[in-house]
Design an enzyme around this catalytic site. Structure first.
Site, short mmCIF file in Angstrom:
data_model
loop_
_atom_site.label_atom_id
_atom_site.label_comp_id
_atom_site.label_asym_id
_atom_site.label_seq_id
_atom_site.Cartn_x
_atom_site.Cartn_y
_atom_site.Cartn_z
N HIS A 131 -24.95 56.93 31.25
CA HIS A 131 -24.63 55.53 30.98
C HIS A 131 -25.08 55.13 29.59
CE1 HIS A 131 -23.84 51.31 31.91
NE2 HIS A 131 -24.94 51.05 31.24
N ASP A 171 -25.32 41.46 40.93
CA ASP A 171 -25.33 41.58 39.47
C ASP A 171 -24.15 40.84 38.85
OD1 ASP A 171 -26.24 42.73 36.86
OD2 ASP A 171 -24.25 43.63 36.96
N ARG A 187 -26.12 34.65 33.32
CA ARG A 187 -26.93 34.95 32.13
C ARG A 187 -26.11 34.75 30.86
NH1 ARG A 187 -28.41 40.77 33.11
NH2 ARG A 187 -29.32 40.65 31.04
N SER A 201 -30.13 45.06 35.95
CA SER A 201 -28.67 44.97 35.96
C SER A 201 -28.05 46.36 35.79
CB SER A 201 -28.23 44.04 34.82
OG SER A 201 -26.85 44.12 34.59
N LYS A 260 -26.58 49.17 39.13
CA LYS A 260 -25.22 49.69 39.19
C LYS A 260 -25.20 51.22 39.19
CE LYS A 260 -24.25 46.73 35.95
NZ LYS A 260 -23.72 45.83 34.92
#
Ligand code: URA
Ligand code: CA
Length: 445
Positions: free
Chosen positions: A86, A165, A172, A187, A191
């Site tokens: 990621h 999220d 946010r 967050s 995921k």
């Protein structure tokens, strides 16, 4: 449980309990009509968290509650150790398209759920969709079957992945509470945990174009995320890599696919390949296909030079309904009608780049979205011709712009000229890999 008391507690800087965190995360996962918490109360709590922080235990509890707020993908039917990767988001960052096929070609399964671009950063799904016919919305069954048979697949996140999220991130975005270490870490990691991989390599970007602008803040974010991942029983490590300028030279969806293919075909070297090999080597180590990083890199390089990586990308494109012609002939990708150079306006050395500005310039051309509903123009973007530290003469190209029309091309030329800062004195090139973070240590590189 009383939401006002939870907000009050965090307002005073006290730590929240597992029950309190579980309560507001449940209330965020449900819509207001469906008995969820009022969004103004969640917004107030987010600001209290942004101002007063969360300790390690709270951040872990928040992440786990968010992970279990929706579906958790089960990858246990895939033989071997599925490894995920990621990136915290960048410009010209096409590492997934280089990595996924190379890692799969080395025998480690890659079952990847990616996102779309929003704002100045690009998204892997949008890039893949510039390949004619490529389908990013496979069913879970087809997704798993594809990873079992060819070793890799890249699809969009399932609709019910970490729904808490989705609510919190949207709040946010409109309450100036994105820049909170515990909120960013929970967050992202929630995921990743919900996506099911046992082993995960994070690419935490640092610099002007990243979530965190300094190396120290980026290392702190990497450490927080790695700790949560390891506490949750996954094998997670992170590299902190530079985003002081675009990673690859190509910015834009089809252009980035072209660059990934050029890298896999051995025609292009440079920073994109360097970072992809670093990340990939760590993925091979976590996936059990290499004993250490040098062996991982050697295996990745062998898969590159033999053409196995490009062959794997072709297999993945075919399996997902796409036209693989682009793997042999990149001109089969969407082409923009207007191609013009963006000249430097003076002599000098490249001192710095406004990476966010460059990402926004591509977005303005049609390569990205301002709202989730915007339609992307796959062909447009630009190819940078310089990196920080390069010397350039007035009139030489900073970039080659690929635009839909003349007006857009002119705007892009001006934007790129504004984003590239020149100086009269020599400048050192940027360091690419800043640190390696594991649960045991931080290695500054
Ligand atoms: N990306 C995410 O998914 N979440 C954040 O909070 C920031 C970047
Ligand atoms: Ca990305």
């Amino acid at each position: 449980m009383n939401m006002v008391q939870i907000i009050e507690k965090k307002k005073l800087g006290q730590a929240l309990t597992a029950e309190e965190i579980g309560f507001f995360v449940k209330g965020a996962a449900k819509s207001e009509e469906d008995g969820g918490l009022p969004r103004y109360q969640l917004a107030a709590l987010l600001m209290a968290i942004r101002l007063n922080g969360m300790d390690r235990e709270e951040t872990k509890l928040l992440t786990l509650a968010m992970t279990h707020s929706g579906d958790v993908v089960d990858l246990s039917s895939i033989p071997g150790i599925p490894v995920d990767k990621h990136s915290t988001g960048g410009v010209g960052d096409t590492t997934t398209l280089v990595l996924a096929p190379l890692v799969a070609a080395c025998g480690v399964p890659v079952a990847k759920m990616s996102g779309r671009g929003l704002g100045h950063t690009g998204g892997t799904l949008d890039k893949l969709e510039s390949i004619r016919g490529f389908d990013v919305s496979l069913s879970q069954e087809r997704f798993l079957e594809q990873v079992r048979t060819i070793g890799c697949a890249v699809i969009g996140q399932t609709a019910n992945l970490a729904p808490a999220d989705k609510t919190l991130y949207a709040l946010r975005d409109v309450t100036a509470t994105v820049d909170s270490l515990p909120l960013i870490a929970s967050s992202i990691v929630s995921k990743k945990l919900a996506s099911g991989a046992q082993a995960i390599v994070l690419d935490v970007k640092t610099g002007a174009g990243a979530l965190m602008h300094t190396t120290e803040d980026s290392i702190a974010l990497a450490q927080t995320m790695v700790r949560i991942g390891c506490d949750a029983g996954r094998n997670m490590v992170a590299l902190v890599t530079d985003m002081g300028e675009p990673l690859g030279s190509h910015v834009g969806n089809a252009l980035e696919v072209k660059e990934a293919i050029d890298v896999l075909a051995g025609r292009t070297q440079g920073p994109l390949l360097t970072v992809a090999l670093e990340l990939g080597a760590r993925m091979l180590v976590l996936g059990g296909a290499a004993k250490d990083v040098p062996e991982g890199k050697a295996k990745m390089e062998a898969a590159l030079h033999s053409g196995a990586g490009l062959a794997k990308l072709k297999e993945m494109i075919i399996a997902q309904g796409g036209d693989p012609t682009c793997c042999e002939d990149v001109s089969a990708l969407p082409q923009a009608p207007v191609v013009v150079p963006c000249p430097a306006t003076e002599n000098g050395y490249i001192a710095a780049m406004d990476t966010v500005g460059l990402g926004n310039a591509a977005q303005q051309m049609g390569a990205g979205r301002t709202t989730a509903e915007d339609v992307i123009d796959p062909a447009v973007g630009f190819v940078m011709q310089v990196r920080i530290g390069d010397r350039i003469a007035a009139g030489e190209p900073l970039a080659i712009v690929h635009a839909r029309n003349e007006v857009s091309a002119r705007e892009a030329v001006c934007a790129i000229q504004r984003c590239v800062q020149l100086t009269g004195v020599p400048v050192a090139p940027c360091k690419l890999i800043h640190a390696f973070v594991s649960s045991e240590s931080v290695e500054r590189l």
